[in-house]
Write an enzyme that holds these catalytic residues in place. Sequence first.
Site, PDB file in Angstrom:
ATOM      1  N   ASN A  70     -21.231 -30.341 -14.438  1.00 54.05           N
ATOM      2  CA  ASN A  70     -19.968 -30.807 -13.847  1.00 54.05           C
ATOM      3  C   ASN A  70     -20.065 -31.117 -12.352  1.00 54.05           C
ATOM      4  OD1 ASN A  70     -20.322 -28.010 -13.560  1.00 54.05           O
ATOM      5  ND2 ASN A  70     -18.133 -27.589 -13.523  1.00 54.05           N
ATOM      6  N   GLU A 100     -22.856 -17.108 -12.967  1.00 51.68           N
ATOM      7  CA  GLU A 100     -21.543 -17.659 -12.634  1.00 51.68           C
ATOM      8  C   GLU A 100     -21.084 -18.388 -13.877  1.00 51.68           C
ATOM      9  OE1 GLU A 100     -18.721 -19.917 -12.268  1.00 51.68           O
ATOM     10  OE2 GLU A 100     -19.946 -21.217 -10.994  1.00 51.68           O
ATOM     11  N   CYS A 156     -14.870 -24.541 -13.774  1.00 48.36           N
ATOM     12  CA  CYS A 156     -14.661 -23.163 -14.212  1.00 48.36           C
ATOM     13  C   CYS A 156     -13.532 -22.494 -13.439  1.00 48.36           C
ATOM     14  CB  CYS A 156     -15.957 -22.361 -14.113  1.00 48.36           C
ATOM     15  SG  CYS A 156     -16.857 -22.609 -12.597  1.00 48.36           S
ATOM     16  N   GLU A 184     -22.353 -16.077  -5.362  1.00 46.30           N
ATOM     17  CA  GLU A 184     -22.999 -17.200  -4.699  1.00 46.30           C
ATOM     18  C   GLU A 184     -22.390 -17.349  -3.298  1.00 46.30           C
ATOM     19  OE1 GLU A 184     -25.341 -18.965  -6.427  1.00 46.30           O
ATOM     20  OE2 GLU A 184     -24.661 -19.320  -8.478  1.00 46.30           O
TER      21      GLU A 184
END
Length: 488
Positions: A148, A247, A281, A459
């Site tokens: 994405n 993630e 997400c 992250e």
Amino acid sequence: MQSYGLYIGGEWVSTSERYEVRNPANGEVIAECAVAGAEQVEQAVQSALSAFPDWSARSYEERGEILRRASQLIQERFEQFALTETLETGRAIRETMAHDIPSTVAVLDYFAGIAPALQGEVQPVPGMYLAYTRREPYGVVGAITPWNFPLWLAVIKVAPALVAGNTMVLKPAPTTPLTALMLAQVLHEAGLPPGVFNVLTDPTPGTVGDALTAHPKVSKISFTGSTAVGVRVMQRSASHVASVSLELGGKSPFIVFADADFDRALAYALLANYFAQGQMCTAGTRIFVERPIFERFREQFVARAQRLQIGDPIDPGTEFGTLHKREQIEKTEGYVALAKQDGARVLMGGNRITEPPFDKGFYFQPTVLENVEPTMRVACDEIFGPVAMLMPFEGEEEAIRLANMTDYGLAAGIWTQDIGKALRVAHAVEAGKVWINCYNMIPPHTPYGGYKLSGNGRELGLHCLLELYTQVKSVQVDISPDYFEWFG
């Protein structure tokens, strides 16, 4: 049409098999890529292993300078990167130009500058000892990234891993490998030594990824993708006890209190649901609106969503492009149908767009649902498509309860002008990233990651360097002139 090899050991490597990368907006072939297998995984890992001693011994300043040069090269090729990202993802070029490329540059610059913060600590201990810690790289990092935001989601792993002294093997998503391969070229031109960064492409999900995550010489795995695949990554890497950060998915609440700045909340609700056609997400698909303003918000949200400009992603006027692949459009259709069966009402959209010129792509209407119960599957499962749900609530306590009625915990948005209420809700919501009166802002300075089924690890930010890409070594030195004899 471009033709790409694998990037292993600082060289472009051809294989006997190749596969096509297609534009999801029209089905046209935009590139051909080499197909990696077990042999190439082994070559890439061994190349990264061989490069590690020299790379990890270099100074933070030297490693950071290479990232800075790579950042400059990407800026020089800004339009090329943005166009390629648009062609391979189906996302509007106004998005890739405004977000993806500037965010990528910002991440490279940030980690190039923050590396000196990787400092050890001196620990006071009883007796005449010097005790201190060091932050040291893991070694070979295996990174697996989704389709994405292919460039940015690669760079938020690559930049901190490399500047911390690790070497890396990157496996991009099969359908969006092109900007990752362009990144390899940029790092090569910036002076990155051979073997420090390697890119493997293949058309079959799981083939290279399985071999990489199970490889005994890969000390660290960093994965972004679905929760189901994340579980598989953990299972395969457990055989050699690799460090794993994940993630994963989300089902984020977007909470609008009656005292919110109405126009601002409305604008960000559209962004939270229809940026990248909802294929994020962090998408704030569960829009909870306090009862006094629910009717007004519903009316204006639908009106604004109906004005979204759907079109060819490379058209600068397009606001809403195509879904990425057939599986996504079929999944989105299926969830809308299931929602209707469960009693939800479709306020707008809900169907794929099949008339010309959209008939060759994976176009789906921006969709709004109401009468959604929080226990319905459409409200519990991650759809990864442009499906927003409007649900009313009564008061702060119910907002928190509804927000936490999910197995995910990646992000949340809170809209109110009462700072006390905002902070109470932010502290109570089970999410790793909470935005108050804004949404989807992810600067490189702040940690990003989720609770529960949304993953582990963070992250970005200093936390990323300290927790994901370095490990702690404890050193203790006896400075006493005397010594203790245990055995007489």
